[in-house]
Design an enzyme around this catalytic site. Structure first.
Site, PDB file in Angstrom:
ATOM      1  N   ASP A  10       0.887  -1.184   0.000  1.00  0.00           N
ATOM      2  CA  ASP A  10       0.000   0.000   0.000  1.00  0.00           C
ATOM      3  C   ASP A  10       0.920   1.228   0.000  1.00  0.00           C
ATOM      4  OD1 ASP A  10      -0.877   0.747   3.463  1.00  0.00           O
ATOM      5  OD2 ASP A  10       0.875  -0.325   2.684  1.00  0.00           O
ATOM      6  N   ASP A  15       6.821   0.942   2.488  1.00  0.00           N
ATOM      7  CA  ASP A  15       6.578   0.020   1.378  1.00  0.00           C
ATOM      8  C   ASP A  15       7.580   0.275   0.249  1.00  0.00           C
ATOM      9  OD1 ASP A  15       3.895   1.062   2.621  1.00  0.00           O
ATOM     10  OD2 ASP A  15       3.396  -0.913   1.859  1.00  0.00           O
ATOM     11  N   ASN A  39      -2.358   3.093   3.126  1.00  0.00           N
ATOM     12  CA  ASN A  39      -1.728   4.361   3.532  1.00  0.00           C
ATOM     13  C   ASN A  39      -2.379   5.546   2.824  1.00  0.00           C
ATOM     14  OD1 ASN A  39       0.277   3.492   5.374  1.00  0.00           O
ATOM     15  ND2 ASN A  39       1.541   2.771   3.686  1.00  0.00           N
ATOM     16  N   THR A 124       2.642  -5.975   2.778  1.00  0.00           N
ATOM     17  CA  THR A 124       3.086  -4.851   3.608  1.00  0.00           C
ATOM     18  C   THR A 124       1.967  -3.831   3.807  1.00  0.00           C
ATOM     19  OG1 THR A 124       3.883  -3.580   1.700  1.00  0.00           O
ATOM     20  CG2 THR A 124       5.447  -5.107   2.747  1.00  0.00           C
ATOM     21  N   PHE A 165      -1.756  -0.789  12.280  1.00  0.00           N
ATOM     22  CA  PHE A 165      -2.485  -0.175  11.160  1.00  0.00           C
ATOM     23  C   PHE A 165      -2.990  -1.194  10.130  1.00  0.00           C
ATOM     24  CE2 PHE A 165      -3.657   3.260   8.358  1.00  0.00           C
ATOM     25  CZ  PHE A 165      -3.481   2.743   7.088  1.00  0.00           C
ATOM     26  N   ASN A 166      -2.160  -2.125   9.673  1.00  0.00           N
ATOM     27  CA  ASN A 166      -2.542  -3.004   8.563  1.00  0.00           C
ATOM     28  C   ASN A 166      -3.699  -3.937   8.922  1.00  0.00           C
ATOM     29  OD1 ASN A 166      -0.714  -1.925   6.739  1.00  0.00           O
ATOM     30  ND2 ASN A 166       0.906  -3.367   7.283  1.00  0.00           N
ATOM     31  N   HIS A 238       9.162  -0.809   9.147  1.00  0.00           N
ATOM     32  CA  HIS A 238       8.169  -1.874   9.259  1.00  0.00           C
ATOM     33  C   HIS A 238       8.212  -2.841   8.058  1.00  0.00           C
ATOM     34  CE1 HIS A 238       6.440   0.379  12.571  1.00  0.00           C
ATOM     35  NE2 HIS A 238       6.210   1.405  11.807  1.00  0.00           N
ATOM     36  N   ASP A 239       7.896  -2.340   6.892  1.00  0.00           N
ATOM     37  CA  ASP A 239       7.751  -3.213   5.718  1.00  0.00           C
ATOM     38  C   ASP A 239       9.059  -3.842   5.258  1.00  0.00           C
ATOM     39  OD1 ASP A 239       5.226  -0.968   4.334  1.00  0.00           O
ATOM     40  OD2 ASP A 239       5.102  -2.550   5.845  1.00  0.00           O
TER      41      ASP A 239
HETATM   42  O1  RIB Z   1       1.842  -0.276  10.989  1.00  0.00           O
HETATM   43  C1  RIB Z   1       2.815  -0.138   9.983  1.00  0.00           C
HETATM   44  C2  RIB Z   1       2.243  -0.474   8.639  1.00  0.00           C
HETATM   45  O2  RIB Z   1       1.191   0.424   8.319  1.00  0.00           O
HETATM   46  C3  RIB Z   1       3.254  -0.336   7.492  1.00  0.00           C
HETATM   47  O3  RIB Z   1       2.943  -1.273   6.502  1.00  0.00           O
HETATM   48  C4  RIB Z   1       3.002   1.057   6.977  1.00  0.00           C
HETATM   49  O4  RIB Z   1       3.332   1.194   5.576  1.00  0.00           O
HETATM   50  C5  RIB Z   1       1.524   1.169   7.154  1.00  0.00           C
HETATM   51  O5  RIB Z   1       0.913   0.578   6.020  1.00  0.00           O
HETATM   52 CA    CA Z   2       2.632  -0.546   4.216  1.00  0.00          CA
END
Ligand code: RIB
Ligand code: CA
Length: 312
Positions: A10, A15, A39, A124, A165-166, A238-239
């Protein structure tokens, strides 16, 4: 032996770094990139993905997918990723276009057409495309070698106190995926937030020659400022941790645990409920990362950026 990987993104800032790492990886044959909203809106996450691939001559097909979660309304993250979803870098005219086929249809078709166990999927963003592909063609579950998910948390969330978040973005999709039986490796927030980009680290990586490091630096300047301003933390990788898992699983420690997704809770919707003590007596459905060797991660990332040094 290189692994055939489909990257589902996203595209936002982290990413984009995952795409850079996968694009010239010595361990990954990047078959395609599928895109979901998350995102930012789908049109923006697709454009960002195309821009990164075009800027770095990453020649893989890009498939647009779901423009919204299965049930929830789309909730984007403009504070962290900006109005474009990838604020910071300035891209020249994008030379490539996305495919016409829907990402979920592509995922189902590709996995069915390849030998069983050949395709690894790395996600991701929200799991909406993957959930749709499983509903379209349930038998892909037994044919995917591994589904590596950046998502969820064992402890605290980042979008709510409970949820990452994801998985928060599309809890129903996450629930379908985690209960499907597909072989999951979950890289949770507890691990990814330990890989944080300090100003000194960014200054060091900005010295790496080549276009990828330039794009990394322009992206991370914005992302770092936004993370510091709005969540009071350094920018976390993160990703990119998912790509590091494929490249060198020895960077991580993991445990096999049962993970459920909360889809109803007022305060906990989107929470990955990881049964660390085994109290549910349910069979583990995921390999969950507990730690990462962050110092060695940075070496993996620097090598990845350096592989683009000769890109004209
Ligand atoms: O929580 C982090 C995730 O949420 C990552 O994938 C970031 O790109 C957002 O999508
Ligand atoms: Ca992401």
């Amino acid at each position: 032996m290189m692994r055939s990987v489909i990257l589902d993104v996203d595209t936002g800032h982290d990413d984009a770094v995952a795409i850079m790492m996968a694009g010239r990886s010595l361990s990954i044959k990047l078959e395609a990139i599928t895109v979901t909203a998350g995102n930012q809106t789908l049109d923006k996450t697709v454009r960002n993905t195309l821009n990164v691939c075009s800027a770095l001559s990453i020649n893989v097909p890009v498939y647009p997918g779901m423009s919204r979660p299965l049930l929830k309304d789309l909730q984007t993250a403009p504070l962290i990723h900006g109005e474009s979803g990838l604020d910071g870098p300035v891209f020249t005219e994008c030379a490539i276009k996305s495919e016409k086929e829907h990402a979920a249809v592509f995922l189902a078709r590709k996995i069915m057409n390849k030998p069983s166990g050949e395709i690894t999927i790395v996600t991701t963003g929200p799991l909406t495309n993957i959930a749709m592909a499983i509903r379209l063609e349930p038998s892909i579950v037994g044919r995917v070698r591994e589904l590596v998910i950046m998502g969820g948390s064992i402890g605290q969330g980042n979008i709510t106190p409970a949820a990452e978040f994801n998985t928060y973005a599309d809890p129903e999709a996450a629930s379908i995926v985690f209960s499907s039986g597909i072989p999951i490796t979950m890289i949770p927030l507890d691990v990814t937030r330990t890989v944080s980009l300090t100003p000194d680290r960014l200054a060091h990586l900005s010295q790496v020659p080549g276009k990828a490091a330039e794009l990394f630096t322009a992206s991370m300047n914005f992302y770092s400022t936004a993370c510091s301003k709005y969540i009071g933390e350094s920018a976390a990788m993160h990703d990119p941790c998912c790509i590091a898992w494929i490249e060198d699983p020895a960077l991580f420690t993991t445990v096999k645990k049962y993970v459920a997704i909360e889809t109803l809770g007022v305060h906990t919707r989107g929470k990955t409920v990881v049964d660390m003590s085994g109290v549910s007596k349910k069979e583990p459905n995921a390999q969950v990362a507990l730690t990462i060797d962050a110092e060695r991660f940075w070496a993996v990332l620097e090598e990845a950026l350096l592989r683009y040094h000769n890109l004209a």
